[in-house]
Write an enzyme that holds these catalytic residues in place. Structure first.
Site, PDB file in Angstrom:
ATOM      1  N   SER A 130       7.574   7.528 -40.880  1.00  0.00           N
ATOM      2  CA  SER A 130       8.301   6.561 -40.131  1.00  0.00           C
ATOM      3  C   SER A 130       7.277   5.266 -40.066  1.00  0.00           C
ATOM      4  O   SER A 130       6.028   5.455 -40.196  1.00  0.00           O
ATOM      5  CB  SER A 130       8.268   6.895 -38.477  1.00  0.00           C
ATOM      6  OG  SER A 130       8.601   5.809 -37.653  1.00  0.00           O
ATOM      7  N   TYR A 154       4.349  12.144 -31.414  1.00  0.00           N
ATOM      8  CA  TYR A 154       5.282  12.024 -32.162  1.00  0.00           C
ATOM      9  C   TYR A 154       4.833  11.398 -33.521  1.00  0.00           C
ATOM     10  O   TYR A 154       4.881  11.836 -34.524  1.00  0.00           O
ATOM     11  CB  TYR A 154       6.737  11.199 -32.100  1.00  0.00           C
ATOM     12  CG  TYR A 154       7.496  10.660 -33.031  1.00  0.00           C
ATOM     13  CD1 TYR A 154       8.321  11.640 -33.665  1.00  0.00           C
ATOM     14  CD2 TYR A 154       7.609   9.329 -33.507  1.00  0.00           C
ATOM     15  CE1 TYR A 154       9.074  11.178 -34.654  1.00  0.00           C
ATOM     16  CE2 TYR A 154       8.301   8.871 -34.588  1.00  0.00           C
ATOM     17  CZ  TYR A 154       9.368   9.990 -34.976  1.00  0.00           C
ATOM     18  OH  TYR A 154       9.998   9.613 -36.050  1.00  0.00           O
ATOM     19  N   LYS A 158       3.671  12.525 -37.654  1.00  0.00           N
ATOM     20  CA  LYS A 158       3.927  11.941 -38.968  1.00  0.00           C
ATOM     21  C   LYS A 158       2.590  11.657 -39.658  1.00  0.00           C
ATOM     22  O   LYS A 158       2.651  11.989 -40.992  1.00  0.00           O
ATOM     23  CB  LYS A 158       4.820  10.414 -38.762  1.00  0.00           C
ATOM     24  CG  LYS A 158       6.095  10.725 -38.218  1.00  0.00           C
ATOM     25  CD  LYS A 158       6.952  11.390 -39.216  1.00  0.00           C
ATOM     26  CE  LYS A 158       8.345  11.536 -38.496  1.00  0.00           C
ATOM     27  NZ  LYS A 158       9.243  12.634 -39.049  1.00  0.00           N
TER      28      LYS A 158
END
Ligand code: NAD
Ligand code: UD1
Length: 350
Positions: A130, A154, A158
């Site tokens: 992302s 979050y 990644k």
């Protein structure tokens, strides 16, 4: 030549379902593994319908990636040529509230997958990263070489998964891995049959606007009107989900054709920045609906301006996004107006 077998984790989800449809249309055989935590099997049924004859080349296994035994059964059922790994939890706010849930689901899920791939000799992977890994970028457009940071659990999952991928590729040169950093995926398949159906209150801009337009919410809160941007609102790089899905086909092509690829990272965006108010205006035009606005202060953790440099993907993947903002809003509205409650009903969302 026999059709290639692709395992798609999270293939019932928003980006996964669009990518699975395109894979089928391109002649791949697909097995989807998804625990349906944030999706519905109805998405799979609709993909099968949309794919016509090629729908027979899709099968679905309701499996949690962390369930090693069940996952190994899937790998034992077929020889996979590559894996596209979408499965993961993605709500930033929730990740701050429940970090262990995110570390467990996203990290343990990915490690279990990579172990199963190793055990079964499948060493080609496309992973959903992302633009969140650029944090508040020091410069735009964001090139793949910019320094990386994580502002929340979050984003940290990644970053860690990207590092794990680089490490396993370094340890074993048979691995070929493409990390795709998505900017802001929006829109839906032009048929209006598949689209995004978030559970609970949407965190992202476009699904929120969509729910205001269909009458499920009364107004959009605009987070921040004092940014140094053309109209004071945040600027992002919105990309049509069909273009994003195409980017995965291009990435697979690279994995199958380029023997020297190693572990590479590519941005998938349009290279263009659009403000919140510009999106609202475009959506109003596409839908004929007025979107009432509540102007509010900035959302903690939000960057001011984020958009992609797309050069690397254009040169090396021979891929470029084709759709503009009006097409994104048109297709979003087509999906929303046909499916105001997504794949469910007012009851399933109450
Ligand atoms: P989504 O929630 O619609 O799809 C993810 C799918 O993974 C869901 O169907 C969910 O049920 C499944 N899943 C989650 N945990 C699982 C597990 N442990 N085992 C099996 N299945 C599991 O999300 P999406 O928007 O399609 O995003 C796909 C990927 O792209 C995610 O990894 C996300 O972090 C990443 N991404 C999304 C965006 C975005 O804005 N949508 C932006 C950047 C990156
Ligand atoms: C968010 C996540 C990011 C994730 C990305 C795609 C945060 C801090 N970042 O990024 O990690 O990779 O989604 O899933 O959550 N906006 C409003 N009102 C709303 C919603 C959004 O004004 O109700 C504004 C935001 O302030 C921002 C823009 O719309 O300027 C886009 O927001 P959003 O869709 O949440 O995406 P990102 O902020 O880019």
């Amino acid at each position: 030549m026999a059709a290639k077998n692709i395992l798609v984790t999270g293939g019932a989800g928003y980006i996964g379902s669009h990518t699975v449809l395109q894979l089928l249309q391109e002649g791949f055989c697909v097995v989807v593994v998804d625990n349906l935590d944030n999706s519905s099997e109805e998405a799979i049924r609709r993909v099968v319908q949309l794919a016509g004859d090629a729908g027979k080349n899709l099968s679905f296994a309701k499996v949690d990636l962390r369930d090693k035994e069940e996952l190994n059964k899937v790998f034992a059922s077929k020889k996979f040529d590559a894996v596209i790994h979408f499965a993961g939890l993605k709500a930033v706010g929730e990740s701050v509230q429940k970090p262990l849930l995110y570390y467990n689901n996203n990290l343990v899920g990915t490690i279990t997958l990579l172990e199963a791939m190793t055990a079964h000799g499948c060493k080609k992977l496309v992973f959903s990263s992302s633009a969140t890994v650029y944090g508040w970028p020091k410069q735009v457009p964001c090139t793949e070489e910019l320094p990386l940071s994580a502002a929340n659990p979050y984003g940290r999952t990644k970053l860690v998964i990207e590092d794990i991928c680089r490490d396993i590729q370094k340890s074993d040169s048979e691995w070929k891995i493409i990390l795709l950093r998505y900017f802001n995926p929006v829109g839906a398949h032009p048929s209006g049959c598949i689209g995004e159906d978030p559970h609970g209150t949407p965190n992202n801009l476009m699904p929120f606007i969509q729910q205001v337009a269909v009458g499920r919410r009364s107004a959009l809160t605009v987070y921040g009107t004092d940014y140094s941007t053309k109209d004071g609102t945040g600027v992002r790089d919105y990309i049509h989900v069909v273009d994003l899905a195409d980017g995965h086909i291009a990435a697979l092509g690279k994995l199958f054709q380029d023997n020297c690829i190693g572990c590479e990272v590519y941005n998938l965006g349009t290279g263009k920045g659009t403000s919140v108010l510009e999106i609202v205006t475009a959506f109003e035009k596409a839908s004929g609906k007025k979107i009432p606005l509540i102007m509010a202060s900035r959302r903690p953790g939000d960057a001011e301006i984020v958009y992609a440099s797309t050069e690397k993907a254009e040169h090396e993947l021979k891929w470029r996004a084709k759709h503009g903002i009006m097409e994104m809003c048109r297709d979003q509205w087509n999906w929303a107006s046909r499916n105001p409650w997504g794949y469910g009903s007012p009851e399933s969302h109450s």
